[in-house]
Design a protein around this motif. Structure first.
Motif, PDB file in Angstrom:
ATOM      1  N   ALA B 132       0.706  -1.258  -0.196  1.00 27.51           N
ATOM      2  CA  ALA B 132       0.044   0.047  -0.196  1.00 27.51           C
ATOM      3  C   ALA B 132       0.892   1.067  -0.020  1.00 27.51           C
ATOM      4  O   ALA B 132       0.481   2.271  -0.315  1.00 27.51           O
ATOM      5  CB  ALA B 132      -0.783  -0.250   1.200  1.00 27.51           C
ATOM      6  N   LYS B 133       2.230   1.281   0.229  1.00 29.60           N
ATOM      7  CA  LYS B 133       2.996   2.256   0.405  1.00 29.60           C
ATOM      8  C   LYS B 133       3.834   2.583  -0.765  1.00 29.60           C
ATOM      9  O   LYS B 133       4.198   3.719  -1.111  1.00 29.60           O
ATOM     10  CB  LYS B 133       3.978   2.310   1.469  1.00 29.60           C
ATOM     11  CG  LYS B 133       3.562   2.318   3.070  1.00 29.60           C
ATOM     12  CD  LYS B 133       4.566   2.354   3.843  1.00 29.60           C
ATOM     13  CE  LYS B 133       4.013   2.078   5.214  1.00 29.60           C
ATOM     14  NZ  LYS B 133       4.952   1.022   5.956  1.00 29.60           N
ATOM     15  N   ASP B 134       3.725   1.674  -1.681  1.00 29.11           N
ATOM     16  CA  ASP B 134       4.400   1.770  -2.871  1.00 29.11           C
ATOM     17  C   ASP B 134       3.593   2.363  -3.795  1.00 29.11           C
ATOM     18  O   ASP B 134       2.466   2.403  -4.303  1.00 29.11           O
ATOM     19  CB  ASP B 134       4.654   0.231  -3.656  1.00 29.11           C
ATOM     20  CG  ASP B 134       5.608   0.192  -4.515  1.00 29.11           C
ATOM     21  OD1 ASP B 134       6.610  -0.398  -4.694  1.00 29.11           O
ATOM     22  OD2 ASP B 134       5.004   1.062  -5.858  1.00 29.11           O
ATOM     23  N   TYR B 298      -4.735  -1.622  -2.291  1.00 27.51           N
ATOM     24  CA  TYR B 298      -5.413  -0.187  -2.525  1.00 27.51           C
ATOM     25  C   TYR B 298      -6.490   0.133  -1.628  1.00 27.51           C
ATOM     26  O   TYR B 298      -6.668   1.412  -1.172  1.00 27.51           O
ATOM     27  CB  TYR B 298      -5.779  -0.058  -4.137  1.00 27.51           C
ATOM     28  CG  TYR B 298      -6.283   1.192  -4.530  1.00 27.51           C
ATOM     29  CD1 TYR B 298      -5.606   2.279  -4.762  1.00 27.51           C
ATOM     30  CD2 TYR B 298      -7.605   1.215  -4.621  1.00 27.51           C
ATOM     31  CE1 TYR B 298      -6.071   3.622  -5.180  1.00 27.51           C
ATOM     32  CE2 TYR B 298      -8.233   2.283  -5.036  1.00 27.51           C
ATOM     33  CZ  TYR B 298      -7.571   3.491  -5.389  1.00 27.51           C
ATOM     34  OH  TYR B 298      -8.176   4.800  -5.854  1.00 27.51           O
ATOM     35  N   VAL B 299      -7.539  -0.810  -1.573  1.00 29.79           N
ATOM     36  CA  VAL B 299      -8.577  -0.606  -0.889  1.00 29.79           C
ATOM     37  C   VAL B 299      -8.336  -0.246   0.646  1.00 29.79           C
ATOM     38  O   VAL B 299      -8.763   0.722   1.237  1.00 29.79           O
ATOM     39  CB  VAL B 299      -9.519  -1.708  -0.872  1.00 29.79           C
ATOM     40  CG1 VAL B 299     -10.755  -1.788  -0.202  1.00 29.79           C
ATOM     41  CG2 VAL B 299     -10.049  -1.816  -2.501  1.00 29.79           C
ATOM     42  N   TRP B 300      -7.125  -1.084   0.990  1.00 34.67           N
ATOM     43  CA  TRP B 300      -6.978  -0.879   2.619  1.00 34.67           C
ATOM     44  C   TRP B 300      -6.351   0.593   2.860  1.00 34.67           C
ATOM     45  O   TRP B 300      -6.360   1.166   3.657  1.00 34.67           O
ATOM     46  CB  TRP B 300      -5.886  -1.981   2.916  1.00 34.67           C
ATOM     47  CG  TRP B 300      -5.346  -1.809   4.283  1.00 34.67           C
ATOM     48  CD1 TRP B 300      -5.942  -2.384   5.442  1.00 34.67           C
ATOM     49  CD2 TRP B 300      -4.039  -1.246   4.907  1.00 34.67           C
ATOM     50  NE1 TRP B 300      -5.333  -1.983   6.492  1.00 34.67           N
ATOM     51  CE2 TRP B 300      -4.393  -1.432   6.299  1.00 34.67           C
ATOM     52  CE3 TRP B 300      -3.385  -0.421   4.302  1.00 34.67           C
ATOM     53  CZ2 TRP B 300      -3.255  -0.955   6.988  1.00 34.67           C
ATOM     54  CZ3 TRP B 300      -2.240   0.033   4.897  1.00 34.67           C
ATOM     55  CH2 TRP B 300      -2.016   0.120   6.450  1.00 34.67           C
ATOM     56  N   SER B 301      -5.476   0.896   1.558  1.00 33.91           N
ATOM     57  CA  SER B 301      -4.846   2.077   1.793  1.00 33.91           C
ATOM     58  C   SER B 301      -5.931   3.373   2.084  1.00 33.91           C
ATOM     59  O   SER B 301      -5.529   4.490   2.503  1.00 33.91           O
ATOM     60  CB  SER B 301      -4.010   2.398   0.630  1.00 33.91           C
ATOM     61  OG  SER B 301      -4.603   2.995  -0.630  1.00 33.91           O
ATOM     62  N   LEU B 302      -6.983   3.253   1.412  1.00 34.99           N
ATOM     63  CA  LEU B 302      -8.186   3.992   1.282  1.00 34.99           C
ATOM     64  C   LEU B 302      -8.380   4.618   2.661  1.00 34.99           C
ATOM     65  O   LEU B 302      -8.706   6.061   2.817  1.00 34.99           O
ATOM     66  CB  LEU B 302      -9.310   3.726   0.551  1.00 34.99           C
ATOM     67  CG  LEU B 302      -9.265   3.558  -1.012  1.00 34.99           C
ATOM     68  CD1 LEU B 302     -10.309   2.732  -1.728  1.00 34.99           C
ATOM     69  CD2 LEU B 302      -8.637   4.797  -1.692  1.00 34.99           C
ATOM     70  N   SER B 303      -8.580   3.757   3.335  1.00 37.04           N
ATOM     71  CA  SER B 303      -9.049   4.384   4.844  1.00 37.04           C
ATOM     72  C   SER B 303      -7.730   4.182   5.951  1.00 37.04           C
ATOM     73  O   SER B 303      -8.015   4.637   6.815  1.00 37.04           O
ATOM     74  CB  SER B 303     -10.116   3.603   5.236  1.00 37.04           C
ATOM     75  OG  SER B 303      -9.668   2.100   5.171  1.00 37.04           O
ATOM     76  N   ASN B 304      -6.581   3.891   5.401  1.00 38.97           N
ATOM     77  CA  ASN B 304      -5.410   3.719   6.417  1.00 38.97           C
ATOM     78  C   ASN B 304      -4.271   4.541   6.087  1.00 38.97           C
ATOM     79  O   ASN B 304      -3.825   5.174   7.009  1.00 38.97           O
ATOM     80  CB  ASN B 304      -5.115   2.188   6.531  1.00 38.97           C
ATOM     81  CG  ASN B 304      -6.100   1.441   7.299  1.00 38.97           C
ATOM     82  OD1 ASN B 304      -6.170   1.576   8.549  1.00 38.97           O
ATOM     83  ND2 ASN B 304      -6.860   0.640   6.361  1.00 38.97           N
ATOM     84  N   ASN B 305      -3.846   4.786   4.882  1.00 40.55           N
ATOM     85  CA  ASN B 305      -2.660   5.234   4.349  1.00 40.55           C
ATOM     86  C   ASN B 305      -2.695   6.878   4.437  1.00 40.55           C
ATOM     87  O   ASN B 305      -1.575   7.437   4.467  1.00 40.55           O
ATOM     88  CB  ASN B 305      -2.278   4.836   3.272  1.00 40.55           C
ATOM     89  CG  ASN B 305      -0.975   3.808   3.411  1.00 40.55           C
ATOM     90  OD1 ASN B 305      -0.610   3.456   4.885  1.00 40.55           O
ATOM     91  ND2 ASN B 305      -0.133   3.449   2.359  1.00 40.55           N
ATOM     92  N   GLY B 306      -3.598   7.303   3.955  1.00 37.52           N
ATOM     93  CA  GLY B 306      -3.837   8.764   3.746  1.00 37.52           C
ATOM     94  C   GLY B 306      -3.279   8.867   2.173  1.00 37.52           C
ATOM     95  O   GLY B 306      -3.215  10.049   1.998  1.00 37.52           O
ATOM     96  N   THR B 307      -2.932   8.029   1.639  1.00 31.04           N
ATOM     97  CA  THR B 307      -2.305   8.153   0.261  1.00 31.04           C
ATOM     98  C   THR B 307      -3.300   8.194  -0.662  1.00 31.04           C
ATOM     99  O   THR B 307      -3.486   8.865  -1.850  1.00 31.04           O
ATOM    100  CB  THR B 307      -1.571   7.045  -0.306  1.00 31.04           C
ATOM    101  OG1 THR B 307      -2.309   5.705   0.111  1.00 31.04           O
ATOM    102  CG2 THR B 307      -0.229   6.769   0.428  1.00 31.04           C
TER     103      THR B 307
END
Ligand code: SF4
Ligand code: SF4
Lengths: 470, 330
Positions: B132-134, B298-307
């Motif tokens: 998710a960080k990439d 990607y979906v996880w990042s939507l609510s977790n990463n702020g990316t």
């Protein structure tokens, strides 16, 4: 003894073939005004074709048609599939130029600029260098296969193939960067499609220019079929002035041919021998004539030798020939309404496309509204979601801002800036929220403005629809 | 196919094809010669015309074509026969190459996989939170999402009526990477049975609905809610006594203000009365494991990463800021 003659009983009917063996043509080499122009065009077109592909621009090949990523690089501009209109414009310009040139001077394109003509000329030149001129070639072909004949033919075909392969190589070089292609050829790592097109295009050049030659013009070329529809009685064509030339016949230079009842044609046959399509222009204009003007050069030289006036074969129009118009009157008719209209339209289109290219914005945007139902927040605000496809057609990374116009109070809920790498496209979801009761139920017009943050003049406004549900 | 055609169609087509090819050959052969009279000198008279006359006086001039044209014509016939041997076309015959449209499709898919597989696969070995960080993975994930998921969940992943918002922290089945992956692979079938009859009369339903609203401190009628509270027991089996939901069952949390179908009294009553039936399709047969992995990240990042490029509903200051910066005409 009574002699009874044997009379063969004639069959009164026989079968005759409707197809005939091709008669090989041995065009004689010819120098002169028109012949020189033909060479000038060979040099120009081939410098363009073989040369352009090696030019560089912005650290890449200046002209490159990248089919894989569907981007056409032509010097400073990157064309995307969305720029298809320019290809259409290019075709319109080509067609109109063809109309114009054909209306003015017949098959100018055929005789001078057509690739078939140009490569045939190059290949013929090689043939002449290796095997000699017309008579030598006829003799060589008629003779038995000696070691000399074999080696001459071998050399000729070797050079032909070399030119043909170089042509195929240059052609593929417009689609695969040519320096990379060179390495691939050298390292024998050419891809299957590159190999195919290199050989295909090379073989087509070799076959068409070496073997098929005038057969292409006579039996295969579609343009030759309809060019006559663009001729009229004021079109310049290569014509034999039969009134001046006939009756033809050989004569002594010192004889006053008019007193001897002869025309100006000495029946030397030069005009026939130089003709690349093998016709006799003295029989009148024929569809095979590609208007190369070589017979004019040939005949003019004969006329000079004889001390006669030039122009027994010349560029003239039917009206000028029949009406015995002088040069000025003829040219006035050549620049008639029709050609002027062609020229005007052509000029306008060229101007318009030049202007459009000059103001070409290196940014493209597509807006697609999400198909789902618009959302309504607890406060009654309405949201529509859009997908913005932002295409940066510049060769440097860019940052754009996105704004929405046309609806009071409309806001974009996303961070509105988008980064797009050099010459790539990026999709960006955009959520637009409108306060309640501002818009009517149904579809409302809004506009998105995408602005390059570092270049004021690079911005695109795209229309879209905002849906308000019941 | 079989519904419309029987095997006789194949035979019929084969016959038509065979006759057509034979007719072409016959036509070529018969039209390559012309009968001419022999002159007094015993030589054939030149054939000025082919002898074909139409409308009484329209004649075809004899301008012989080159011989190679004739051979080219014959070659087309040879080509046709060769083609019919190799490719399907002669009735129901398959052709010796075994070419088929389905086969072609599968080959393309395989080629595509071979070409792009490595790009996707290199992320497969990585932990989803790392993926998710990439930035590249994020870009690929977004494209996959736009192609596969945005039709229901919206391009911005915020869902809509009946389709969950994926950018908040409220999850029906759980929002950890592995659960998201399971959801993608297996799909979900969210089912709430019609509870109207269980709850009781229409009034009972209204009271329970008011109680449900009270759970999240939404506007409600406190008296009705108090009456409805005992009846909520029927709902508690899934949503829990406190209405906090149950991610094992996919039962929504009723104590927040996030509503899948809408948080007004009428919608809630409709939900109680008729139940709800939601289906998210399984994607394991549609997408490769590597693609699912990327999507999950990607979906996880939507609510977790702020990316994610999205701003959540509650992010009011951000909205205000943007609206202030947004120029509006007129
Ligand atoms: S007739 Fe003259 S102009 Fe025409 S093709 Fe022959 S040489 Fe060229
Ligand atoms: S070149 Fe001129 S003079 Fe010679 S045959 Fe042709 S028309 Fe006559």
């Amino acid at each position: 003894m009574k002699h009874i003659p044997i009379i063969p009983v004639p069959l009164d009917e026989v079968d005759l073939a409707l197809f005939e063996e091709r008669k090989k043509i041995y065009p004689r080499s010819q120098k002169g005004w028109f012949a020189s122009w033909r060479w000038v065009l060979v040099v120009i077109t081939q410098l363009m074709f073989y040369g352009t592909v090696w030019l560089n621009w912005n650290d890449r090949q200046a002209v490159l048609f990248d089919l894989v990523t569907r981007k056409f690089y032509i010097f400073g501009i990157v064309f995307w599939p969305q720029d298809f209109i320019y290809l259409a414009v290019l075709l319109v310009i080509s067609a109109l130029s063809l109309f114009l040139f054909t209306a003015v001077a017949g098959r100018l394109f055929c005789g001078y600029a057509c690739p078939q003509t140009v490569y045939t000329q190059i290949f013929l030149w090689v043939e002449q260098r290796v095997e000699g001129d017309r008579n030598a070639r006829i003799k060589l072909d008629a003779g038995p296969l000696t070691a000399r004949k074999f080696s001459l033919k071998f050399i000729k075909h070797f050079i032909w193939l070399a030119i043909a392969l170089w042509t195929g190589f240059s052609f593929v070089g417009y689609f695969t960067p040519i320096r990379q292609l060179t390495l691939e050829v050298a390292g024998l790592t050419l891809g299957p499609w590159e190999t195919f097109w290199l050989l295909f295009y090379g073989f087509a050049t070799y076959g068409n220019a070496g073997w098929m030659r005038e057969q292409v013009c006579k039996y295969m070329c579609p343009y030759a079929r309809f060019q006559s529809a663009m001729f009229d009685k004021d079109t310049l064509i290569v014509t034999y002035d039969s009134e001046r030339g006939e009756p033809r016949g050989s004569r002594n230079k010192k004889v006053d041919f008019k007193a001897a009842g002869l025309g100006a044609c000495v029946d030397c046959g030069i005009c026939v021998q130089v003709c690349p399509t093998g016709i006799d222009i003295r029989n009148g204009l024929q569809y095979e004539c590609i208007a190369c003007g070589l017979c004019i050069d040939g005949c003019d030289q004969v006329m000079d030798k004889m001390g006669y006036e030039r122009g027994l074969i010349r560029y003239t129009t039917e009206h000028a020939l029949v009406g015995k118009l002088d040069k000025q009157a003829m040219w006035q008719r050549v620049f008639r309404l029709r050609t002027l209209i062609y020229a005007a339209i052509l000029g306008l289109i060229i101007l318009a496309s030049a202007v459009s290219l000059y103001y070409h914005v290196p940014l493209k945007v597509d807006v697609i509204r999400d198909r789902g139902q618009p959302r309504i927040t607890e406060a009654g605000e309405i949201e529509n979601v859009y997908r913005l496809q932002v295409m940066n057609t510049q060769e440097s990374p860019r940052r754009y801002s996105v704004r929405v116009l046309g609806v009071p109070g409309a806001v974009i809920l996303n961070n509105a800036d988008i980064d797009v790498k050099s010459a790539t496209a990026r999709a960006m979801p955009v959520r637009v929220r409108v306060p309640p009761n501002v818009l009517q139920i149904g579809s409302n017009r809004i506009r998105f403005v995408i602005q390059d943050l570092d270049a004021e003049d690079v911005s695109v406004t795209e229309k879209a629809v905002f849906i308000v549900p019941r | 196919m079989a519904d419309f055609f029987n095997e006789w169609w194949g035979i019929g087509i084969a016959i038509v094809v065979a006759i057509s090819i034979a007719a072409c050959a016959l036509l070529l052969w018969s039209q390559s010669k012309v009968r001419v009279k022999i002159g007094t000198d015993g030589k054939p008279l030149p054939a000025e015309t082919t002898g074909h006359v139409w409308d009484g006086n329209l004649m075809e001039q004899n301008n012989p074509l080159p011989l190679w044209w004739k051979w080219l014509f014959y070659l087309t016939i040879v080509f046709a026969i060769g083609y019919l041997i190799v490719y399907p076309g002669f009735g129901a015959r398959q052709g010796s190459l075994g070419w088929s449209q389905v086969g072609e499709y599968e080959k393309e898919m395989k080629d595509g996989e071979a070409q792009y597989g490595p790009v996707f696969n290199k992320f497969l070995a990585m932990d989803i939170k790392e993926v998710a960080k990439d930035p590249q993975a994020h870009e690929i994930g977004q494209r996959l999402f736009l192609n596969t998921c945005s039709q229901c969940h919206g391009s911005d992943a915020q869902g809509g009526k009946g389709y969950p918002n994926l950018t908040d922290t409220d999850w029906l089945y759980g929002g950890d990477p592995e659960t998201i992956k399971t959801t993608l692979n297996e799909g979900r079938h969210g089912q709430m049975p019609p509870m109207g009859a269980v709850v009781g009369t229409d009034d009972d339903v209204r009271n329970v609905a008011n109680y449900v609203l009270s759970l999240s401190n939404s506007a409600h009628d406190p008296i009705k809610a108090a009456i409805g509270k005992p009846k909520f027991a029927a709902c508690a089996a899934c949503h829990g006594i406190d209405g906090k939901g149950n991610q094992v069952l996919g039962a929504p949390n009723l104590s927040d203000k996030i509503w899948l179908y809408g948080g007004d009294i009428n919608t809630i009553m409709e939900t109680i009365n008729k139940g709800r039936n939601n289906q998210m399709p399984a994607h394991k047969d549609i997408l490769t494991p590597a693609k699912i992995h990327l999507l999950a990240a990607y979906v996880w990042s939507l609510s977790n990463n702020g990316t994610a490029a999205q701003v959540s509903d509650t992010d009011v200051p951000a909205i205000k800021q943007i609206s202030a910066a947004t120029t509006l005409d007129k």
